[in-house]
Design a protein around this motif. Sequence first.
Motif, PDB file in Angstrom:
ATOM      1  N   SER A  64       0.825  -1.199   0.000  1.00 46.18           N
ATOM      2  CA  SER A  64       0.000   0.000   0.000  1.00 46.18           C
ATOM      3  C   SER A  64       0.866   1.258   0.000  1.00 46.18           C
ATOM      4  CB  SER A  64      -0.918  -0.012   1.233  1.00 46.18           C
ATOM      5  OG  SER A  64      -1.721   1.143   1.266  1.00 46.18           O
ATOM      6  N   ILE A 111      -2.198  -4.771 -11.557  1.00 47.64           N
ATOM      7  CA  ILE A 111      -3.468  -4.152 -11.203  1.00 47.64           C
ATOM      8  C   ILE A 111      -3.572  -2.774 -11.860  1.00 47.64           C
ATOM      9  CG2 ILE A 111      -4.884  -3.278  -9.304  1.00 47.64           C
ATOM     10  CD1 ILE A 111      -3.628  -5.332  -7.482  1.00 47.64           C
ATOM     11  N   TYR A 117      -7.386  -0.006  -8.364  1.00 50.96           N
ATOM     12  CA  TYR A 117      -6.729  -0.190  -7.068  1.00 50.96           C
ATOM     13  C   TYR A 117      -7.172   0.898  -6.094  1.00 50.96           C
ATOM     14  CZ  TYR A 117      -2.900  -1.055  -3.738  1.00 50.96           C
ATOM     15  OH  TYR A 117      -2.160  -1.342  -2.611  1.00 50.96           O
ATOM     16  N   GLY A 142      -7.515  -1.306  -2.572  1.00 54.39           N
ATOM     17  CA  GLY A 142      -6.322  -2.123  -2.748  1.00 54.39           C
ATOM     18  C   GLY A 142      -5.941  -2.912  -1.508  1.00 54.39           C
ATOM     19  N   HIS A 143      -4.647  -2.925  -1.226  1.00 53.07           N
ATOM     20  CA  HIS A 143      -4.166  -3.688  -0.074  1.00 53.07           C
ATOM     21  C   HIS A 143      -4.704  -3.140   1.249  1.00 53.07           C
ATOM     22  CE1 HIS A 143      -1.166  -5.028  -3.090  1.00 53.07           C
ATOM     23  NE2 HIS A 143      -1.167  -6.139  -2.376  1.00 53.07           N
ATOM     24  N   LEU A 169      -7.385 -10.279  -2.815  1.00 55.51           N
ATOM     25  CA  LEU A 169      -7.423  -9.188  -3.788  1.00 55.51           C
ATOM     26  C   LEU A 169      -8.380  -9.464  -4.954  1.00 55.51           C
ATOM     27  CD1 LEU A 169      -3.779  -7.807  -4.082  1.00 55.51           C
ATOM     28  CD2 LEU A 169      -5.810  -6.582  -3.301  1.00 55.51           C
TER      29      LEU A 169
END
Length: 381
Positions: free
Chosen positions: A119, A210, A215, A220-221, A234
């Motif tokens: 991230s 991605i 994202y 995202g993460h 994900l």
Amino acid sequence: MTDSFTAIPTALALLCLIAALLPAVLAAVNLSVLRRPAPQDDPDLVSILIPARNEAGNIAETVRAALASTGVPVEVIVGDDHSTDATPEIVRAIGDPRLRLVSVPTLPEGWTGKNHACSHMAGSAAGRHLLFIDADVRLVPEAASCLAAQARRTGAALVSGVPRQRTETVGEMLTVPMIDFLLLGYLPVLLMRRLRDPSLGAACGQLILIDRAAYEATGGHGAIRMSLHDGVRLPRLFRAAGYRTELVAAATLATCRMYEGFAQAWAGFSKNAHEGMATPRALPVWTLLLGCGQVLPPLLVLAGLCGLIPTPALVAAALALLLALATRTAITLAVRAPLATIPLHPVAVLVALAIQWNVLLRRERAGAATWKGRSYPVSGA
């Protein structure tokens, strides 16, 4: 000869044959539709993001391979996640203007290390595409171009594939090849491409490209911050948000030696098992499918050769064994795994189930997973 001597072993052997037929059919279909995407020149920047925590033995080769990318402009960002070895010094010494080393901030509560590092790197990236790779993944020069081209051709916001897995010890051969077997033998890729059901989402966390806008829109993460299994979470996150995800054959796009030896492989596969197979509802089903289809057939064949089960059961068990080994052989050849993994296959399946059951039972006792010197609470423990 009693009826039970004939009926029970024969019924069990037929169950094994059915259980072996499922992955055989799925693997045949999947291997025919999963292809290495063709590269295509693209002016859009691809940001190759590499989280690194104590990766002095890997990072130089990984970074140099990423910098050798062709067909698309790239930047390479290495996120140094509080390494205590020479990882940052090695990266700085490479000295390419397209390479940046960023220091990952202190891990906040409620995050796992890899998600936090990814991230943070994504926030520093400038590319339209974000290509996340592990620090032990070596890209071939056209890999970034191939993945970006596949995203453009299919409209997928996430494209992934399993790199060719390097296995140099018997312990690795007993564990790592199960990645490809489970993916190719049990994921219906055609359904995955037709439907947006999140449960059909799959990826390999070693190699994920991605779309940057997607994202940011999904989080995202950051949206899976406590997960230890980004390869599962994900794609499900993206599909739940309405985005398409895609799988490709990646054995010729990248290589990876993810673990060195059996102990490291056992620990590595254990850390995220609770987010995959090792759940109270899923694991009994997986045990039935894998146990009957891949583990029991050679045992029944041996019993038949010793005269302990009747001929019809022996014939069914032999067919199940041939199907299981043929499936393993086809996958082995497609992913360029060592041929020695083929005769080891029934034992490898047994080891995989042992890892999953150990994690499920341990979760009831402990409730924490440990990786890279950090401990994380296990969800649902």
